[in-house]
Enzyme design. Structure first.
Site, PDB file in Angstrom:
ATOM      1  CG  ASP A 117      36.957  15.243  -6.623  1.00  0.00           C
ATOM      2  OD1 ASP A 117      37.002  15.916  -7.671  1.00  0.00           O
ATOM      3  OD2 ASP A 117      35.899  14.792  -6.138  1.00  0.00           O
ATOM      4  CD  GLU A 121      37.457  19.813  -8.282  1.00  0.00           C
ATOM      5  OE1 GLU A 121      36.652  20.018  -9.199  1.00  0.00           O
ATOM      6  OE2 GLU A 121      37.222  19.035  -7.347  1.00  0.00           O
TER       7      GLU A 121
END
Length: 800
Positions: free
Chosen positions: A469, A522
């Site tokens: 993330d 990401e």
């Protein structure tokens, strides 16, 4: 944190009168006898044959002992040691407490706050120690060697026979300490944390924690009524590691570390490497021992057969606590694998499962990096869920959050009184968007903590991949910062060189240690080489970050922007659909329709679409058909597979009632779900759609500039040239006899998927019969076919 009151046992803070203390001491020593009395006892007193009081042992020595006695020292701890032990600032309590050879024999010392009396037991020897005050007890016994011993400790109302934790050698080995010091311990969780074990034949738990700035560390838990005074840990060399083996402490016990900060204040902290935690909002760590037996050997044996970018990969993203609210890991294991397998997804992606205090963060503000959230069960329960998914043929990806952590004062923030896991520069430490703290990627021990954590989830829980993330927030020093709020790197640039090195090390380590896994970034910018190998430098001069896949955020934003427009305006924005092919092979991509796109006012996927209810569903179906045919892997967030109209909420999860046959419009939602199932089925059976996802030779435009028609068509090609033709008509009108150029070596084309089919809720316009090419060239190709293009629909055709 205020120490918890005990629910049972003695009150450690209750004062005791002299009369009670004398009675307790009498109870402990009532069987003690002098040597003269022992000789007159019968066989039934054999156990006490060598039992002597401390006074007899010291005051009645033989001739040789009398000579040694002249050189004997006081067994009581030195004043400085007493003060530091009482203050919780002693770095080596084992050098004071326990049994030690001294002039005159062996000195026994115990630190037992609130005890009334302490007696040393060794074989048949019983020696009552002198009460030195403040919980200290000591005695000198004329022995030549230090014996293995236990302690008999008297408290008000109870007497306990226990092992002496200060008689044991360290449980953390020299190699472990060397690797920790180097920041290269790839299985750090096996050295630090709490581990039930048998040490020198004694069952207990070994505790170890990294706290280099601490003046002292003690273990507190239910086993000592949350008062760690009597359980100080020792510092092991210059590594900053503190260690203590506590006999009799086993799995299931609650604990924290009581840390004395550099300023002398104290703080109770959860274990950064705790493998199990209490259920939030409680914050204690839990001693854990796994006894899980895996059953996914076949899955693991074939996991590495093909790299992820050359295999079918269709992902169902799940927020476990809200997928079926109220279900545990084991209950989810009875439903989730069957549901995902029925829909044909190859993988699930779990939003963060590591422990987090605030459920509203969806798991993205982690405090327990090594512990699956206790909200749904214990770590073995989570293993059971992963195991069942594997046995159903479904891979498990997991969101992993190494970018930042929350400021909770019982967790990682200023863990030992100073910035430790976070950067020492407040501007570097503070994450500007989320009110959290960024990790100090330049500190080797912190980098080790995170790299080992990535390995931990893959090795201990058989996770098949990590979706990392917020990578962009890690890579740039000026991320969400204004001028003057950041300092350039040593080259004058904005790149966070420490974060780059960390990501490269993490990826290289995970891929080396765990074959068959995939890491997914990401990353929302155009950073050069996210999925390039770490040893290959690109135009920027950096080696690749080493990820296996990257989320294609550009495709997601552009395509959703296009689909949200009224069809009458789409011809002016056709490039929003076609631009992705300009850079489609710059990285290995995943096409994500994730949770981020269906919350905070962004609306659900179907609600983004224009038009009435029929048109909205038709648009979503057409979009999904286009998405599954586009180069790249697919990811779809839960609820979007059946056209949920409402935004997702972690409080109640997907609107499953929309699929209830009793609901009047349930057929509309079931139709979209049937389409998703068929998309996955055809996708997995068609290598042209995935085998050459990352090679330009796997894609060819048929027509990409038919903006006035709102049509685009392209070929996907397998390694042997076998094609699949995908055609999307994003206009709300039927286009009959629509001519498209095709290769001339295909005798006929057969429609294998049509998002306008009646069973999906469409108008059933299409091409039911094989379509034969005509010799007329078109779109620069030697042959062409004429198709009926249904409105707001995507059709797939392959050689008949």
């Amino acid at each position: 944190m205020t120490p918890r009151p005990s629910s049972s046992g003695p009150d450690p803070k209750k004062t005791t009168g002299k009369k009670t203390a004398k009675a307790a001491k009498k109870a402990v020593t009532k069987k003690k006898v002098t040597k003269k009395a022992v000789t007159k006892d019968g066989p039934e007193k054999a156990v006490a044959k060598k039992t002597v009081s401390q006074k007899a042992a010291v005051a009645s020595p033989g001739p040789e002992a009398r000579v040694r006695e002249k050189a004997a020292v006081s067994p009581a701890p030195a004043v400085g040691d007493r003060e530091r032990l009482l203050a919780g600032t002693h770095h080596d309590p084992h050098s004071v407490l326990g049994a030690h050879r001294v002039p005159g024999g062996v000195a026994f010392r115990a630190f037992r706050p609130y005890a009334l009396a302490v007696t040393v037991l060794s074989g048949e020897l019983r020696v009552e120690l002198h009460d030195d005050g403040d919980g200290f007890f000591s005695g000198l016994v004329p022995l030549k060697e230090v014996p293995v011993h236990r302690l008999l400790v008297a408290y008000e109302g109870t007497v306990q026979e226990v092992e002496d934790p200060y008689r044991f050698l360290p449980t953390v080995g020299e190699l472990d300490l060397h690797l920790i010091g180097e920041g290269r311990h790839e299985q750090l969780w096996q050295a630090l944390g709490a581990h039930p074990t048998t040490h020198d034949g004694v069952a207990g738990t070994r505790f170890a924690v990294w706290a280099p700035n601490a003046r002292g560390v003690r273990v507190a838990g239910g086993f000592n009524f949350w008062d760690g005074t009597g359980h100080p840990m020792r510092s092991l060399g210059s590594t900053g590691v503190w260690e203590l083996f506590l006999p009799g402490v086993g799995a299931g016990e609650l604990y924290k570390f009581e840390i004395t900060r550099p300023d002398g204040s104290r703080t109770f902290r959860a274990d950064p490497l705790a493998r199990r935690t209490e259920v939030p909002p409680a914050t204690s760590s839990v001693v854990h021992a796994s006894d899980y037996t895996w059953g996914d050997e076949e899955w693991l044996a074939h996991r590495a057969d093909a790299p992820a970018h050359e295999a079918p990969l269709s992902v169902y993203e799940v927020h476990l606590p809200s997928w079926r609210p109220g279900l545990t890991y084991r209950q989810l294991a009875e439903q989730l694998p069957a549901y995902v397998a029925d829909l044909g997804f190859t993988h699930v992606e779990l939003m963060p499962v590591a422990e987090h205090p605030f459920g509203g963060s969806w798991g993205y503000q982690v405090t327990g990096f090594y512990a699956p959230t206790a909200r749904l069960g214990d770590p073995d329960d989570f293993k059971y869920l992963v195991d069942r998914l594997h046995q159903a043929g479904i891979g498990v990806l997991m969101d992993w959050v190494p970018a930042h952590f929350p400021r909770d004062d019982w967790a990682l923030a200023e863990f030992d009184g100073r910035p430790l896991y976070e950067h020492s520069d407040p501007l570097r430490a503070a994450h500007p968007d989320w009110g959290t703290l960024e990790f100090d990627f330049g500190r080797r021990e912190v980098r080790n903590f995170l790299v080992a954590n990535a390995v931990y989830w893959c090795e201990e829980f058989h996770i098949d991949g990590l979706r990392v993330d917020a990578v962009a927030s890690m890579l740039y020093l000026d991320y969400s910062r204004e001028p003057g709020q950041w300092t350039p790197n040593e080259h004058g640039g904005r790149e966070n060189l420490d974060a780059v090195a960390f990501l490269q090390e993490m990826n290289a380590t995970v891929y080396r240690r765990v074959p068959g896994v995939v890491t997914v970034a990401e990353e929302s910018t155009a950073w050069d080489g996210v999925t390039r190998a770490t040893h290959h430098k690109g135009p920027s001069g950096f080696g690749g970050l080493g990820f296996g896949l990257k989320w294609n955020m550009g495709w997601m934003h552009d395509s959703l922007e296009y689909m949200s427009r009224e069809p009458v305006h789409r011809k002016y924005h056709h490039g929003e659909l076609t631009f992705s092919m300009v850079y489609a092979y710059s990285e290995n991509y995943v096409l994500p329709i994730s949770h981020d796109e269906v919350v905070h006012g962004k609306r659900s996927l179907v609600s983004k679409m224009p038009g009435d209810w029929w048109q909205q569903r038709a648009n979503e179906r057409a979009y999904l058909g286009y998405m599954w045919a586009h180069p790249g892997k697919q990811l779809l967030f839960m609820g979007q597979e059946f056209a949920q109209g409402a935004e997702w909420s972690e409080a109640h999860g997907p609107d499953w009632w929309l699929l209830d046959p009793e609901y009047g419009a349930s057929a509309d939602h079931r139709g979209v779900r049937d389409l998703v199932r068929d998309l996955n089925t055809v996708y997995r059976a068609t290598p042209a759609l995935w085998r050459r996802d990352t090679h330009p030779s796997g894609f060819a435009w048929v027509v990409g500039d038919a903006a006035a028609d709102d049509v685009l068509a392209f070929l996907r090609l397998d390694a042997d040239g076998t094609p699949l033709l995908a055609v999307s008509n994003f206009a709300p009108v039927v286009r009959s006899d629509y001519r498209l150029g095709v290769p001339d070596d295909v005798p006929a084309w057969h429609e294998v998927l049509n998002t306008d089919a009646a069973r999906y809720g469409g108008g059933d316009v299409g091409n039911p019969h094989p379509v034969k090419p005509e010799a007329q060239g078109w779109h620069g190709r030697p042959a062409s076919i004429r198709l009926t293009l249904p409105p707001l629909a995507t059709v797939w055709l392959r050689p008949a």
